[in-house]
Design a protein around this motif. Structure first.
Motif, PDB file in Angstrom:
ATOM      1  N   VAL A  74       0.859  -1.174   0.000  1.00 50.16           N
ATOM      2  CA  VAL A  74       0.000   0.000   0.000  1.00 50.16           C
ATOM      3  C   VAL A  74       0.898   1.228   0.000  1.00 50.16           C
ATOM      4  CG1 VAL A  74      -1.731   1.323   1.253  1.00 50.16           C
ATOM      5  CG2 VAL A  74      -1.902  -1.163   1.175  1.00 50.16           C
ATOM      6  N   ASP A  75       0.719   2.074  -1.025  1.00 50.12           N
ATOM      7  CA  ASP A  75       1.507   3.308  -1.187  1.00 50.12           C
ATOM      8  C   ASP A  75       3.006   3.022  -1.182  1.00 50.12           C
ATOM      9  OD1 ASP A  75      -0.894   4.749  -1.253  1.00 50.12           O
ATOM     10  OD2 ASP A  75      -0.919   4.946   0.929  1.00 50.12           O
ATOM     11  N   GLY A  76       3.392   1.921  -1.824  1.00 51.98           N
ATOM     12  CA  GLY A  76       4.797   1.568  -1.981  1.00 51.98           C
ATOM     13  C   GLY A  76       5.404   0.814  -0.820  1.00 51.98           C
ATOM     14  N   GLU A  77       4.678   0.643   0.281  1.00 50.74           N
ATOM     15  CA  GLU A  77       5.194  -0.063   1.449  1.00 50.74           C
ATOM     16  C   GLU A  77       4.730  -1.513   1.437  1.00 50.74           C
ATOM     17  OE1 GLU A  77       5.018   0.034   6.357  1.00 50.74           O
ATOM     18  OE2 GLU A  77       4.124   1.661   5.177  1.00 50.74           O
ATOM     19  N   VAL A  78       5.689  -2.437   1.567  1.00 51.66           N
ATOM     20  CA  VAL A  78       5.354  -3.863   1.614  1.00 51.66           C
ATOM     21  C   VAL A  78       4.733  -4.176   2.963  1.00 51.66           C
ATOM     22  CG1 VAL A  78       6.223  -6.222   1.454  1.00 51.66           C
ATOM     23  CG2 VAL A  78       7.255  -4.423   0.050  1.00 51.66           C
ATOM     24  N   LEU A  79       3.484  -4.651   2.949  1.00 52.38           N
ATOM     25  CA  LEU A  79       2.781  -4.973   4.186  1.00 52.38           C
ATOM     26  C   LEU A  79       2.781  -6.462   4.494  1.00 52.38           C
ATOM     27  CD1 LEU A  79      -0.321  -2.601   4.052  1.00 52.38           C
ATOM     28  CD2 LEU A  79       1.965  -2.181   4.974  1.00 52.38           C
ATOM     29  N   GLY A  80       3.005  -7.298   3.458  1.00 51.28           N
ATOM     30  CA  GLY A  80       3.019  -8.730   3.694  1.00 51.28           C
ATOM     31  C   GLY A  80       3.448  -9.502   2.466  1.00 51.28           C
ATOM     32  N   THR A  81       4.069 -10.665   2.684  1.00 47.95           N
ATOM     33  CA  THR A  81       4.490 -11.553   1.598  1.00 47.95           C
ATOM     34  C   THR A  81       4.144 -12.993   1.968  1.00 47.95           C
ATOM     35  OG1 THR A  81       6.720 -11.842   2.489  1.00 47.95           O
ATOM     36  CG2 THR A  81       6.394 -10.038   0.917  1.00 47.95           C
ATOM     37  N   GLN A  82       4.117 -13.852   0.933  1.00 46.97           N
ATOM     38  CA  GLN A  82       3.829 -15.274   1.144  1.00 46.97           C
ATOM     39  C   GLN A  82       4.552 -16.084   0.064  1.00 46.97           C
ATOM     40  OE1 GLN A  82       1.873 -17.073   3.433  1.00 46.97           O
ATOM     41  NE2 GLN A  82       2.664 -18.871   2.380  1.00 46.97           N
ATOM     42  N   PRO A  83       5.484 -16.982   0.435  1.00 44.00           N
ATOM     43  CA  PRO A  83       6.123 -17.829  -0.573  1.00 44.00           C
ATOM     44  C   PRO A  83       5.105 -18.751  -1.226  1.00 44.00           C
ATOM     45  CG  PRO A  83       7.315 -17.889   1.513  1.00 44.00           C
ATOM     46  CD  PRO A  83       6.004 -17.237   1.793  1.00 44.00           C
ATOM     47  N   THR A  84       5.144 -18.840  -2.543  1.00 41.99           N
ATOM     48  CA  THR A  84       4.272 -19.760  -3.274  1.00 41.99           C
ATOM     49  C   THR A  84       4.736 -19.831  -4.719  1.00 41.99           C
ATOM     50  OG1 THR A  84       1.967 -20.388  -3.665  1.00 41.99           O
ATOM     51  CG2 THR A  84       2.545 -18.096  -4.067  1.00 41.99           C
ATOM     52  N   SER A  85       4.295 -20.833  -5.452  1.00 43.49           N
ATOM     53  CA  SER A  85       4.701 -20.988  -6.852  1.00 43.49           C
ATOM     54  C   SER A  85       3.625 -21.733  -7.612  1.00 43.49           C
ATOM     55  CB  SER A  85       6.035 -21.745  -6.945  1.00 43.49           C
ATOM     56  OG  SER A  85       5.899 -23.051  -6.405  1.00 43.49           O
ATOM     57  N   GLY A  86       3.788 -21.781  -8.942  1.00 47.22           N
ATOM     58  CA  GLY A  86       2.855 -22.490  -9.802  1.00 47.22           C
ATOM     59  C   GLY A  86       2.162 -21.570 -10.778  1.00 47.22           C
ATOM     60  N   LEU A  87       1.492 -22.172 -11.754  1.00 43.42           N
ATOM     61  CA  LEU A  87       0.729 -21.416 -12.739  1.00 43.42           C
ATOM     62  C   LEU A  87      -0.637 -21.050 -12.172  1.00 43.42           C
ATOM     63  CD1 LEU A  87       1.488 -23.488 -15.968  1.00 43.42           C
ATOM     64  CD2 LEU A  87       2.563 -21.350 -15.236  1.00 43.42           C
ATOM     65  N   ILE A  88      -1.105 -19.863 -12.518  1.00 44.18           N
ATOM     66  CA  ILE A  88      -2.428 -19.429 -12.098  1.00 44.18           C
ATOM     67  C   ILE A  88      -3.475 -20.227 -12.866  1.00 44.18           C
ATOM     68  CG2 ILE A  88      -4.014 -17.474 -11.930  1.00 44.18           C
ATOM     69  CD1 ILE A  88      -1.516 -15.654 -11.984  1.00 44.18           C
ATOM     70  N   ARG A  89      -4.408 -20.841 -12.146  1.00 45.36           N
ATOM     71  CA  ARG A  89      -5.434 -21.658 -12.777  1.00 45.36           C
ATOM     72  C   ARG A  89      -6.547 -20.784 -13.340  1.00 45.36           C
ATOM     73  NH1 ARG A  89      -4.484 -26.091  -8.306  1.00 45.36           N
ATOM     74  NH2 ARG A  89      -5.300 -24.510  -6.893  1.00 45.36           N
ATOM     75  N   TYR A  90      -7.024 -21.165 -14.522  1.00 46.39           N
ATOM     76  CA  TYR A  90      -8.123 -20.429 -15.145  1.00 46.39           C
ATOM     77  C   TYR A  90      -9.398 -20.593 -14.334  1.00 46.39           C
ATOM     78  CZ  TYR A  90     -11.878 -19.209 -18.338  1.00 46.39           C
ATOM     79  OH  TYR A  90     -13.004 -18.651 -18.893  1.00 46.39           O
ATOM     80  N   GLY A  91     -10.130 -19.493 -14.188  1.00 44.66           N
ATOM     81  CA  GLY A  91     -11.416 -19.527 -13.499  1.00 44.66           C
ATOM     82  C   GLY A  91     -12.511 -18.970 -14.385  1.00 44.66           C
ATOM     83  N   VAL A  92     -13.605 -19.675 -14.476  1.00 44.42           N
ATOM     84  CA  VAL A  92     -14.743 -19.223 -15.283  1.00 44.42           C
ATOM     85  C   VAL A  92     -15.312 -17.943 -14.674  1.00 44.42           C
ATOM     86  CG1 VAL A  92     -17.063 -19.816 -16.079  1.00 44.42           C
ATOM     87  CG2 VAL A  92     -15.274 -21.562 -16.005  1.00 44.42           C
ATOM     88  N   GLY A  93     -15.636 -16.986 -15.519  1.00 44.35           N
ATOM     89  CA  GLY A  93     -16.227 -15.735 -15.052  1.00 44.35           C
ATOM     90  C   GLY A  93     -15.367 -14.545 -15.408  1.00 44.35           C
ATOM     91  N   GLY A  94     -16.011 -13.377 -15.470  1.00 44.87           N
ATOM     92  CA  GLY A  94     -15.329 -12.161 -15.864  1.00 44.87           C
ATOM     93  C   GLY A  94     -14.658 -11.453 -14.706  1.00 44.87           C
ATOM     94  N   LEU A  95     -14.232 -10.217 -14.974  1.00 47.94           N
ATOM     95  CA  LEU A  95     -13.547  -9.384 -13.995  1.00 47.94           C
ATOM     96  C   LEU A  95     -14.527  -8.350 -13.467  1.00 47.94           C
ATOM     97  CD1 LEU A  95     -10.858  -8.598 -12.619  1.00 47.94           C
ATOM     98  CD2 LEU A  95     -10.420  -7.108 -14.577  1.00 47.94           C
ATOM     99  N   LEU A  96     -14.706  -8.349 -12.141  1.00 50.72           N
ATOM    100  CA  LEU A  96     -15.593  -7.395 -11.488  1.00 50.72           C
ATOM    101  C   LEU A  96     -14.794  -6.520 -10.524  1.00 50.72           C
ATOM    102  CD1 LEU A  96     -18.635  -9.676 -10.565  1.00 50.72           C
ATOM    103  CD2 LEU A  96     -18.538  -7.987 -12.395  1.00 50.72           C
ATOM    104  N   LEU A  97     -15.183  -5.260 -10.422  1.00 52.96           N
ATOM    105  CA  LEU A  97     -14.594  -4.332  -9.463  1.00 52.96           C
ATOM    106  C   LEU A  97     -15.716  -3.866  -8.541  1.00 52.96           C
ATOM    107  CD1 LEU A  97     -12.489  -2.146 -11.934  1.00 52.96           C
ATOM    108  CD2 LEU A  97     -11.826  -4.284 -10.820  1.00 52.96           C
ATOM    109  N   GLY A  98     -15.583  -4.167  -7.258  1.00 48.98           N
ATOM    110  CA  GLY A  98     -16.595  -3.772  -6.298  1.00 48.98           C
ATOM    111  C   GLY A  98     -17.622  -4.837  -5.989  1.00 48.98           C
ATOM    112  N   GLN A  99     -17.536  -5.977  -6.690  1.00 49.24           N
ATOM    113  CA  GLN A  99     -18.466  -7.069  -6.457  1.00 49.24           C
ATOM    114  C   GLN A  99     -17.760  -8.396  -6.699  1.00 49.24           C
ATOM    115  OE1 GLN A  99     -21.552  -7.254  -5.366  1.00 49.24           O
ATOM    116  NE2 GLN A  99     -22.168  -5.094  -5.346  1.00 49.24           N
ATOM    117  N   HIS A 100     -18.432  -9.483  -6.348  1.00 53.01           N
ATOM    118  CA  HIS A 100     -17.966 -10.839  -6.620  1.00 53.01           C
ATOM    119  C   HIS A 100     -19.103 -11.581  -7.291  1.00 53.01           C
ATOM    120  CE1 HIS A 100     -16.730 -15.017  -5.943  1.00 53.01           C
ATOM    121  NE2 HIS A 100     -15.507 -14.549  -5.722  1.00 53.01           N
TER     122      HIS A 100
END
Length: 215
Positions: A135-161
């Motif tokens: 947030v505003d250039g400051e790292v607030l948290g990290t998490q080690p992880t790896s792998g390809l992002i899996r495809y998910g059915v559905g579009g992109l929403l902002l403000g809703q799910h």
């Protein structure tokens, strides 16, 4: 789970256009200016279906210029499909970044003291080796992880799910989406020249009524 389909509850009367892929973003309100920055209410914004939002590699960056409003949550700021990737507040005190790779990892951090009713640049980055939330250039948290992002059915929403209730709000001024992990020095602001890897570049300072743009 949502009891009524989203398209039956929202009247998309306004729109703006992405500057990279020329994707329409449909909104239920026009632009307004707050503290000298123009944006649109984060009630509901939906992008026209497009491959640009469906990132399935091993890198991702979400940049969001946002002014959150107080809420007990949950508040979904960015949601691609059910959980392909997303940025949300599970409650009033936390911010979470999720990417659907193996084990479905999350990064959850406390929101800053000045979080509500102030403009912020939020960066959510997946590098193929770890996840980071800034947030505003400051790292607030990290998490080690790896792998390809899996495809998910559905579009992109902002403000809703697409399947879950979102009870919060705020004002959004800009969104940039990359299929790359941006360097840390590029994560404190949204630039006018996003550069390589930018899939979506939306500005909400000039959202127009649908009747003026559909012809």
């Amino acid at each position: 789970m949502r009891s009524t389909p989203l398209h039956e509850t929202i009247d998309f009367r306004h729109q703006t256009w992405d500057r990279v892929a020329r994707i329409a973003a449909f909104c239920d309100s026009p632009s307004t200016e707050i503290d000298g920055i123009a944006g649109v209410s984060l009630g509901t914004i939906a992008l026209a279906p497009a491959r640009a939002a469906s990132i399935t590699g091993d890198q991702l960056t979400i940049l969001l210029h946002l002014r959150p409003s107080p809420s007990d949550g949950p508040t979904y700021y960015v949601a691609k499909g059910d959980q392909q990737y997303g940025l949300y507040q599970p409650d009033s005190q936390s911010l979470t970044f999720v990417v659907d790779v193996e084990d479905s990892p999350k990064v959850t951090v406390p929101v800053p003291d000045n979080w509500y009713d102030e403009w912020h640049t939020i960066a959510a980055v997946y590098s193929g080796k770890d996840m980071a939330l800034l947030v505003d250039g400051e790292v607030l948290g990290t998490q080690p992880t790896s792998g390809l992002i899996r495809y998910g059915v559905g579009g992109l929403l902002l403000g809703q799910h697409m399947n879950r209730d979102s009870n919060g709000g705020g004002t959004i001024a800009a969104l940039q989406l990359f299929d790359a992990a941006l360097e840390r020095e590029r994560l404190s602001t949204i630039t006018d020249a996003p550069g390589p890897g930018c899939r979506i570049d939306l500005r909400f300072d000039n959202v127009s009524p649908w009747e003026e743009t559909k012809s």
